[in-house]
Design a protein around this motif. Structure first.
Motif, PDB file in Angstrom:
ATOM      1  N   ASP B 264       1.096  -1.095  -0.316  1.00 53.84           N
ATOM      2  CA  ASP B 264      -0.034  -0.325  -0.201  1.00 53.84           C
ATOM      3  C   ASP B 264       0.341   1.216  -0.274  1.00 53.84           C
ATOM      4  O   ASP B 264       0.435   2.444  -0.986  1.00 53.84           O
ATOM      5  CB  ASP B 264      -0.660   0.087   0.836  1.00 53.84           C
ATOM      6  CG  ASP B 264      -2.309  -1.260   1.078  1.00 53.84           C
ATOM      7  OD1 ASP B 264      -2.292  -1.720   0.330  1.00 53.84           O
ATOM      8  OD2 ASP B 264      -3.085  -0.993   1.672  1.00 53.84           O
ATOM      9  N   ASP B 267       1.582   1.387  -3.776  1.00 50.39           N
ATOM     10  CA  ASP B 267       1.162   1.439  -4.801  1.00 50.39           C
ATOM     11  C   ASP B 267       1.196  -0.256  -5.414  1.00 50.39           C
ATOM     12  O   ASP B 267       0.813   0.293  -6.879  1.00 50.39           O
ATOM     13  CB  ASP B 267       1.296   2.862  -5.830  1.00 50.39           C
ATOM     14  CG  ASP B 267       0.413   3.723  -4.894  1.00 50.39           C
ATOM     15  OD1 ASP B 267      -0.068   3.457  -3.844  1.00 50.39           O
ATOM     16  OD2 ASP B 267       0.885   4.878  -4.826  1.00 50.39           O
ATOM     17  N   GLU B 269      -0.245  -3.604  -7.020  1.00 47.84           N
ATOM     18  CA  GLU B 269      -1.680  -3.904  -6.164  1.00 47.84           C
ATOM     19  C   GLU B 269      -0.698  -5.830  -7.216  1.00 47.84           C
ATOM     20  O   GLU B 269      -0.275  -6.106  -8.088  1.00 47.84           O
ATOM     21  CB  GLU B 269      -2.156  -3.948  -8.192  1.00 47.84           C
ATOM     22  CG  GLU B 269      -2.705  -2.820  -8.164  1.00 47.84           C
ATOM     23  CD  GLU B 269      -4.495  -3.041  -7.490  1.00 47.84           C
ATOM     24  OE1 GLU B 269      -4.737  -4.367  -7.544  1.00 47.84           O
ATOM     25  OE2 GLU B 269      -4.577  -1.592  -6.699  1.00 47.84           O
TER      26      GLU B 269
END
Lengths: 236, 556
Positions: B264, B267, B269
């Motif tokens: 997180d 960033d 995924e």
């Protein structure tokens, strides 16, 4: 009368016993259980001659009481070593004792930190001699992955003398069993345990009359770590 | 389905301030400045208004869970950060930042508002060196009393030797205890003791056979995990360490805590396929960990290496075999990578899936066996029912989470309340028991094993049918990660013992500026005095066993 006395006095009972034994060992259809290597070595004599030292070493190696002593991650693998599947008891070393007073071997399973080191020393001191130490895992060798930590002791050897190091992070149960087996082998071959002399014992030495033995023993003590190896062969 | 958004029972919940501006309105003049953390709005307040601010947030905005207190030393100031959230709605978060001056770092204690702040602030004092006014008992917690300096502060001399002999620090049988004329007796339990689950030292004062006072003394396994993580790089070097926090084979759950926070922060995924593998592995770890908890709890109560312990070990061996096939390691997996996992499922896959299915098929029978041996046993029932009672309000105030909270009827599970991984796509239930006693906590763990089995089964189904070309185990992640300077995040996952949170402050380099671990065991252990004062001493040992602490995680 006298001719009867020429033959050794043998009662019927022992005759029967001897025959039975011979039949079991040598006769046709002999029961193999009675033809063990041990039996061969003994012959028909019920006695075995050995040095008492050798006998004691064999006994020590074959019946080791471990201290139930958990510190960190390695202690989980140590528990697995004791329990089903790996079962250290098969190797005559699987009776964990909760009290150091009843233990021969201490497995040091984990990272030792500044707060715990003196406590571990105390537990080690409480064990009766001869006592042996198995260092389990990288942390007891060098501090392992936490070596750079401000609070971590760089290896168990800084606190207590270690006989066997088992590397790994954590070592697999098989590795620990191998380490313990190696220790048993060394003990059976006559390895004596290093003895740590406690400070108050040194003071007691001072109170004693200085005789030859005390002088000789006191010389063997390393003043830095207070470790001494008894070597009775050279003792006066 | 249990994973729906919790619906507000009355209108009151809806008006609770959640957005940054609403909270700012509520706090009014208390706010000096505002910051934005990745997970929550942050409010800077003055050090003498801590209690007022936290009380207002708790009573008027429903932030009833002080998850963590992070302390750190910055270039020009000391900072204590209070990470607040809510048991009813985990996704409402707020950070309260209390800066204090470099030359006189004194801040008001939050202990009167949240009991859990007691130990957290002691740790902050110990490692960073912030003083807390009004704190009931501000002394060192992790390091020995003889320690000089605060090791995570900036000008600490790392090379200074600090090891002293036992004689030189606190004598546990101090003179004042020896001379006591009273009726009580002082007993040291641990740090080397079979019932303390590691190197915990419980200073106990007994009145007859009843416990008059309990003081858990921790720090015997403080191996500088936070310092280790702060000196390693994000991309690869930190990941092996989480395995060693909660080492009762919860490795993947811990790795997920770091992976979630770092992903997180940067960033990243994670591909869906990798998320399913992660979910499956994590739940296997949870089973493994709960098995150990059940086995050692029976060991504590029955007092011998009896059948239950061996049965639990047998089932742990099975899960460890599966995990070894998956990760290559029995305990220290190091399997997660930022953006996925390190390798795909082992080949041949059919065999691997069959191994898991065999385990899952045998599990109901094994659990039945445990119930026969443990929960339906009258001896265990009389030892555990109505002992070690922990009312939900007390548990919340101490920040208890995981099976300890759910055993007190608090319906709080991060897998559902703050979804991550693949949990929100699967069918499973959050287990709660409202007995609040040792027996409830045991039941919660045993029932959670069954829920985990459900999750694993669904994951295996999904993985079996996953299209071959979409088996993407890792996202594209740059070789070196350098999150922006001053980017801060606090993220938690549901570990085996509860809410395992990680706070990271980036400082623009490839290493974290501050890495703080919120350990569930640390908070759970704090409830021990609440549960055992006035009870019999064997019940205290049972309570300690039911908390299922792992000292590696308590001390870090």
């Amino acid at each position: 009368m006298s001719s009867e006395r020429d033959t050794p006095f043998v009662t019927d009972d022992t005759q029967v016993q001897t025959e039975t034994r011979d039949a079991r060992m040598t006769g046709a259809g002999a029961d193999n259980r009675f033809n063990s290597k041990l039996r061969e070595a003994f012959g028909s004599s019920p006695f075995i001659l050995t040095k008492f030292d050798n006998f004691m070493n064999w006994v020590r190696g074959s019946s080791m009481f471990m201290l139930q002593f958990g510190i960190a991650c390695c202690s989980i693998e140590m528990m697995h070593t004791y329990s089903v599947k790996h079962d250290l008891d098969r190797f005559a070393a699987g009776v964990p004792r909760a009290s150091p007073r009843q233990a021969d071997v201490i497995i040091v399973p984990g990272t030792i930190v500044s707060k715990f080191a003196p406590r571990m020393k105390r537990v080690y001191d409480q064990m009766p001699e001869p006592k042996f130490v198995v260092g389990m895992g990288s942390c007891t060798i060098s501090g392992g992955p936490f070596q750079e930590g401000y609070n971590v002791i760089k290896g168990a050897e800084e606190v207590i003398p270690v006989d066997i190091h088992v590397p790994g992070c954590p070592p697999r149960p098989e590795a620990l069993i191998y380490g313990v087996a190696k220790l048993q082998q060394r003990i059976a071959e006559g390895e004596s345990s290093p003895v740590t002399v406690k400070p108050y014992e040194l003071e007691q030495f001072n109170d004693l009359e200085q005789d030859e033995i005390v002088d000789k023993l006191a010389e063997q003590i390393d003043e830095d770590d207070l470790v001494m190896r008894y070597n009775w062969a050279d003792s006066p | 389905m249990s994973l729906e958004e919790p619906t507000p029972e009355d209108g009151a919940v809806e008006v609770l301030p959640t957005e940054g501006d609403e909270i700012a309105d509520l706090l009014g003049d208390l706010v000096v400045d505002r910051e934005e953390h990745v997970n929550a709005p942050g409010f800077v307040i003055r050090p003498d208004t801590v209690q007022e601010t936290l009380t207002r947030l708790r009573d008027e905005a429903g932030f009833d869970h002080l998850s963590c207190v992070t302390a750190e030393e910055r270039e020009d100031r000391y900072e204590s950060i209070y990470h607040l959230t809510s048991f009813d709605d985990r996704q409402r978060e707020v950070s309260v930042i209390v800066p204090t001056a470099k030359d006189d770092p004194v801040s008001e204690s939050a202990e009167p508002v949240f009991r859990t702040a007691d130990w957290h602030e002691r740790e902050a004092y110990d490692l960073i060196g912030i003083d807390y006014d009004d704190h009931p008992d501000l002394r060192r917690i992790l390091l020995p009393d003889t320690w000089q300096g605060h090791p995570l502060s900036q000008n600490y001399d790392q090379d200074r030797p600090q090891i002293v002999t036992l004689k030189e620090w606190e004598n546990p049988l101090a003179e004042d205890h020896r001379e006591d004329e009273g009726d009580t007796m002082y007993v040291n339990i641990g740090p080397h003791h079979p019932a303390t689950h590691g190197v915990l030292h419980v200073k106990t004062v007994l009145d007859g056979e009843q416990v008059a006072d309990v003081d858990p003394d921790i720090g015997y396994l403080h191996r500088c995990e936070e310092q280790m993580c702060q000196t390693k790089t994000y991309r690869h070097q930190i990941m092996p360490y989480p395995d060693r926090w909660d080492y009762a084979s919860s490795g993947l759950l811990n790795e997920w805590a770091y992976a979630r926070a770092a992903e997180d922060l940067n960033d990243i995924e994670v591909p869906e396929y990798a998320q399913i593998i992660r979910t499956m592995g994590a739940e296997l770890c949870r089973i493994c960990s709960h098995m150990l908890a059940v086995g050692t709890f029976a060991l504590d109560v029955y007092g011998d290496f009896t059948a239950i312990f061996m049965y639990a070990m047998r089932d742990r061996e099975k899960t460890q075999n599966i995990l070894e096939d998956l990760t290559g390691q029995r305990m220290m997996f190091n399997y997660f990578r930022l953006g996925g996992v390190v390798w795909d499922l082992p080949e041949p896959r059919d065999e691997f899936f069959e191994l898991i299915r065999d385990f899952l098929d045998d599990l109901p029978e094994a659990v039945e066996e445990y119930h026969d041996l443990i929960t339906s046993n009258e001896i265990l029932q009389s030892r555990t029912i109505d002992t070690g009672v922990l009312p939900p309000e007390v548990a919340k105030s101490y920040g208890a989470t995981g099976p300890v909270a759910r055993g007190s009827g608090i319906d709080y599970d991060l897998r559902r309340d703050d979804p991550y991984g693949y949990y929100d796509e699967l069918e499973w239930d959050v287990i709660t028991e409202d007995g609040c006693d040792n027996f409830s906590r045991l039941l919660v763990r045993m029932r959670e094993v069954e829920e985990s089995a459900k999750i694993i089964e669904q994951c295996v189904d999904l993985l079996e049918d996953w299209p071959e070309e979409e088996r993407n185990i890792q996202a594209n992640v740059p070789r070196t990660l350098r999150p922006d300077d001053d980017k801060e995040i606090y993220r938690a996952v549901e570990g085996a013992k509860g809410e395992l949170g990680i706070y990271i402050r980036a400082d623009g380099t490839e290493k974290p500026g501050r890495f703080k671990i919120r350990s569930p065991c640390f908070s759970n252990l704090q409830t021990l005095p609440e549960m055992s004062n006035g009870e019999y001493i064997p019940d205290m040992v049972a309570s300690l066993g039911s908390l299922d602490i792992v000292l590696g995680e308590v001390d870090r």
